[in-house]
Design a protein around this motif. Sequence first.
Motif, PDB file in Angstrom:
ATOM      1  N   PRO A  37      68.037  36.162 -28.986  1.00 21.58           N
ATOM      2  CA  PRO A  37      66.706  36.441 -29.537  1.00 21.58           C
ATOM      3  C   PRO A  37      65.870  37.360 -28.663  1.00 21.58           C
ATOM      4  CG  PRO A  37      66.829  34.193 -28.703  1.00 21.58           C
ATOM      5  CD  PRO A  37      68.218  34.736 -28.704  1.00 21.58           C
ATOM      6  N   ILE A  38      66.097  37.309 -27.355  1.00 24.06           N
ATOM      7  CA  ILE A  38      65.365  38.183 -26.432  1.00 24.06           C
ATOM      8  C   ILE A  38      65.762  39.637 -26.664  1.00 24.06           C
ATOM      9  CG2 ILE A  38      64.978  38.755 -24.004  1.00 24.06           C
ATOM     10  CD1 ILE A  38      65.443  35.805 -23.366  1.00 24.06           C
ATOM     11  N   LEU A  39      67.076  39.863 -26.797  1.00 24.53           N
ATOM     12  CA  LEU A  39      67.553  41.219 -27.050  1.00 24.53           C
ATOM     13  C   LEU A  39      67.134  41.691 -28.442  1.00 24.53           C
ATOM     14  CD1 LEU A  39      71.128  40.991 -25.483  1.00 24.53           C
ATOM     15  CD2 LEU A  39      69.060  41.982 -24.497  1.00 24.53           C
ATOM     16  N   GLN A  40      67.069  40.774 -29.407  1.00 24.19           N
ATOM     17  CA  GLN A  40      66.617  41.138 -30.745  1.00 24.19           C
ATOM     18  C   GLN A  40      65.153  41.570 -30.735  1.00 24.19           C
ATOM     19  OE1 GLN A  40      67.550  37.608 -33.031  1.00 24.19           O
ATOM     20  NE2 GLN A  40      69.452  38.493 -33.808  1.00 24.19           N
ATOM     21  N   SER A  41      64.358  40.932 -29.880  1.00 22.60           N
ATOM     22  CA  SER A  41      62.935  41.272 -29.815  1.00 22.60           C
ATOM     23  C   SER A  41      62.709  42.685 -29.296  1.00 22.60           C
ATOM     24  CB  SER A  41      62.189  40.263 -28.920  1.00 22.60           C
ATOM     25  OG  SER A  41      62.592  40.389 -27.559  1.00 22.60           O
ATOM     26  N   LEU A  42      63.714  43.246 -28.593  1.00 28.37           N
ATOM     27  CA  LEU A  42      63.591  44.612 -28.088  1.00 28.37           C
ATOM     28  C   LEU A  42      63.512  45.636 -29.222  1.00 28.37           C
ATOM     29  CD1 LEU A  42      66.132  44.588 -25.102  1.00 28.37           C
ATOM     30  CD2 LEU A  42      63.658  44.311 -25.019  1.00 28.37           C
ATOM     31  N   GLU A  43      63.934  45.230 -30.429  1.00 30.92           N
ATOM     32  CA  GLU A  43      63.899  46.149 -31.560  1.00 30.92           C
ATOM     33  C   GLU A  43      62.476  46.482 -31.998  1.00 30.92           C
ATOM     34  OE1 GLU A  43      66.225  44.675 -34.767  1.00 30.92           O
ATOM     35  OE2 GLU A  43      67.968  44.185 -33.517  1.00 30.92           O
ATOM     36  N   VAL A  44      61.515  45.599 -31.707  1.00 29.23           N
ATOM     37  CA  VAL A  44      60.149  45.806 -32.200  1.00 29.23           C
ATOM     38  C   VAL A  44      59.161  46.205 -31.116  1.00 29.23           C
ATOM     39  CG1 VAL A  44      60.462  44.240 -34.135  1.00 29.23           C
ATOM     40  CG2 VAL A  44      59.614  43.343 -31.966  1.00 29.23           C
ATOM     41  N   VAL A  45      59.602  46.248 -29.858  1.00 33.08           N
ATOM     42  CA  VAL A  45      58.658  46.544 -28.776  1.00 33.08           C
ATOM     43  C   VAL A  45      58.640  47.997 -28.297  1.00 33.08           C
ATOM     44  CG1 VAL A  45      58.685  44.191 -27.901  1.00 33.08           C
ATOM     45  CG2 VAL A  45      60.309  45.833 -26.982  1.00 33.08           C
ATOM     46  N   PRO A  46      59.598  48.869 -28.682  1.00 37.89           N
ATOM     47  CA  PRO A  46      59.565  50.228 -28.118  1.00 37.89           C
ATOM     48  C   PRO A  46      58.244  50.949 -28.304  1.00 37.89           C
ATOM     49  CG  PRO A  46      61.661  49.877 -29.200  1.00 37.89           C
ATOM     50  CD  PRO A  46      60.808  48.678 -29.493  1.00 37.89           C
ATOM     51  N   PHE A  47      57.615  50.851 -29.491  1.00 40.05           N
ATOM     52  CA  PHE A  47      56.375  51.581 -29.723  1.00 40.05           C
ATOM     53  C   PHE A  47      55.281  51.118 -28.773  1.00 40.05           C
ATOM     54  CE2 PHE A  47      52.250  52.222 -31.707  1.00 40.05           C
ATOM     55  CZ  PHE A  47      52.314  53.571 -32.037  1.00 40.05           C
ATOM     56  N   SER A  48      55.180  49.812 -28.558  1.00 42.14           N
ATOM     57  CA  SER A  48      54.126  49.274 -27.700  1.00 42.14           C
ATOM     58  C   SER A  48      54.355  49.555 -26.224  1.00 42.14           C
ATOM     59  CB  SER A  48      54.007  47.753 -27.917  1.00 42.14           C
ATOM     60  OG  SER A  48      53.643  47.461 -29.250  1.00 42.14           O
ATOM     61  N   THR A  49      55.596  49.826 -25.843  1.00 41.99           N
ATOM     62  CA  THR A  49      55.892  50.083 -24.433  1.00 41.99           C
ATOM     63  C   THR A  49      55.926  51.567 -24.100  1.00 41.99           C
ATOM     64  OG1 THR A  49      58.276  49.953 -24.890  1.00 41.99           O
ATOM     65  CG2 THR A  49      57.185  47.934 -24.175  1.00 41.99           C
ATOM     66  N   LEU A  50      55.663  52.421 -25.089  1.00 47.72           N
ATOM     67  CA  LEU A  50      55.604  53.847 -24.813  1.00 47.72           C
ATOM     68  C   LEU A  50      54.307  54.188 -24.074  1.00 47.72           C
ATOM     69  CD1 LEU A  50      56.891  55.208 -28.244  1.00 47.72           C
ATOM     70  CD2 LEU A  50      58.136  55.223 -26.076  1.00 47.72           C
ATOM     71  N   GLY A  51      54.260  55.387 -23.537  1.00 48.07           N
ATOM     72  CA  GLY A  51      53.110  55.823 -22.747  1.00 48.07           C
ATOM     73  C   GLY A  51      53.544  56.388 -21.411  1.00 48.07           C
ATOM     74  N   PHE A  52      54.777  56.062 -21.003  1.00 50.94           N
ATOM     75  CA  PHE A  52      55.305  56.583 -19.743  1.00 50.94           C
ATOM     76  C   PHE A  52      55.450  58.103 -19.789  1.00 50.94           C
ATOM     77  CE2 PHE A  52      58.741  54.601 -22.267  1.00 50.94           C
ATOM     78  CZ  PHE A  52      59.435  55.731 -22.669  1.00 50.94           C
ATOM     79  N   MET A 110      57.285  52.911 -39.816  1.00 50.67           N
ATOM     80  CA  MET A 110      56.869  54.140 -39.148  1.00 50.67           C
ATOM     81  C   MET A 110      56.729  53.911 -37.648  1.00 50.67           C
ATOM     82  SD  MET A 110      53.389  56.315 -39.874  1.00 50.67           S
ATOM     83  CE  MET A 110      53.111  57.913 -39.092  1.00 50.67           C
ATOM     84  N   GLY A 111      56.125  52.773 -37.275  1.00 48.07           N
ATOM     85  CA  GLY A 111      55.978  52.457 -35.861  1.00 48.07           C
ATOM     86  C   GLY A 111      57.311  52.234 -35.177  1.00 48.07           C
ATOM     87  N   GLN A 112      58.229  51.574 -35.889  1.00 54.85           N
ATOM     88  CA  GLN A 112      59.556  51.332 -35.322  1.00 54.85           C
ATOM     89  C   GLN A 112      60.318  52.637 -35.129  1.00 54.85           C
ATOM     90  OE1 GLN A 112      61.816  48.481 -37.561  1.00 54.85           O
ATOM     91  NE2 GLN A 112      63.309  48.157 -35.948  1.00 54.85           N
ATOM     92  N   PHE A 113      60.264  53.512 -36.123  1.00 57.61           N
ATOM     93  CA  PHE A 113      60.928  54.814 -36.006  1.00 57.61           C
ATOM     94  C   PHE A 113      60.322  55.631 -34.865  1.00 57.61           C
ATOM     95  CE2 PHE A 113      60.816  59.379 -37.003  1.00 57.61           C
ATOM     96  CZ  PHE A 113      62.188  59.655 -37.027  1.00 57.61           C
ATOM     97  N   THR A 114      58.997  55.625 -34.771  1.00 57.31           N
ATOM     98  CA  THR A 114      58.323  56.369 -33.700  1.00 57.31           C
ATOM     99  C   THR A 114      58.732  55.845 -32.338  1.00 57.31           C
ATOM    100  OG1 THR A 114      56.421  56.747 -35.158  1.00 57.31           O
ATOM    101  CG2 THR A 114      56.074  57.076 -32.798  1.00 57.31           C
TER     102      THR A 114
END
Length: 373
Positions: A188-203, A336-340
Amino acid sequence: MTNLPTMKHEKISTLQTVLTVTSTVYAVGIVSLPRSIAEKAQTPDVWQGLLLSSLLGLVAVFINVSLCRRFPGETFYKISTRVAGKFIGHLINLSFIVYCLLVCSHVVRMMAEFIKALALERTPISAILIPFLLLVGYLTSGGLHVMVRLVELFFPLTFVVFLLLIILNINHFDPDYLRPVFHKGWRPILQSLEVVPFSTLGFESMLILTSFMVHPQKAWKAGAIGYSVAMGLYLLMVTMVIACMSVEEVSRLQWPVVSFAQQIEFPGAFLERFELLFIVLWTIKIYMTTANYYFYIVAGLSQLTQKWNRYIYYLPLVLLFAAAMYPQNFVEIDRMGQFTGYFGVVACAVIPLLLLISSFIFRRKGSLNAYSR
């Protein structure tokens, strides 16, 4: 420093870089991320996936800074053409511009939906977007210094309200909502990585900001601190929301952080609507984030067209408005957020890594005295 005439004298301090990176990362995702990650993981182990994403984001910061340090005084748009050649470099630059456009459009659409649902139910989305985007263009036309000054002005206030939101909900904290830990393993932890990329961008901000720093040799320090602070705030907020409301309840709410703020009660009915203060400051935060990404778009277009004039500040707003209005419902907005997010990982982490490796292989490097120009 660069061939963009109006930007060559704009320099920002290390602290300003830290605050700008933090304000870019910590933005729209805070109101919906707890729901998205809880819905995907369906376990109390939501914070581990976010922590893992944060560590990967720090690696991306290091990659981006390392690339920029090899070409002192030059932005990512110039570096890509020097390493990959003009044709491929322009394609890379175009992909970065498209990515920034997608981020801006998703952020402003989420903001408009949020404001419409909570305060302006009868107001069309377009009526919320148009004045907001015009203000973004106006702020960007003032240059990087004006944008950074706004970040310096409002960041302390938004930070204090964030801490108050956490502190005033301490009495609702239930550690049982965070247990058991790892009871379903890593899946489930690895599955949650599918929805967090947009929120962790900014680097990717460091790809642009490094060349504007007074002390670019401190870029890694500034980027790492700014990104870590933002992700620390994300991690703290998500953990507190889950610990106060449970995974099951959070996964059913569209805006769990608003419900989290509505739990706050003051003695004597003093300041009954604390969430309103949060909403106002969150909107300002979205404004700063959108302006940052929009500045990256304008800088890229000026690099591609070799022009920098007042029309550059406003023409992309048409594309931005069209992209923001494209999703028809929340499902499409989430897609859209997931694709971005996925596109951002490729455009802002994978491609810079390939450029960095190529610069070492082909011994491409900028001039050491470029810092003084």
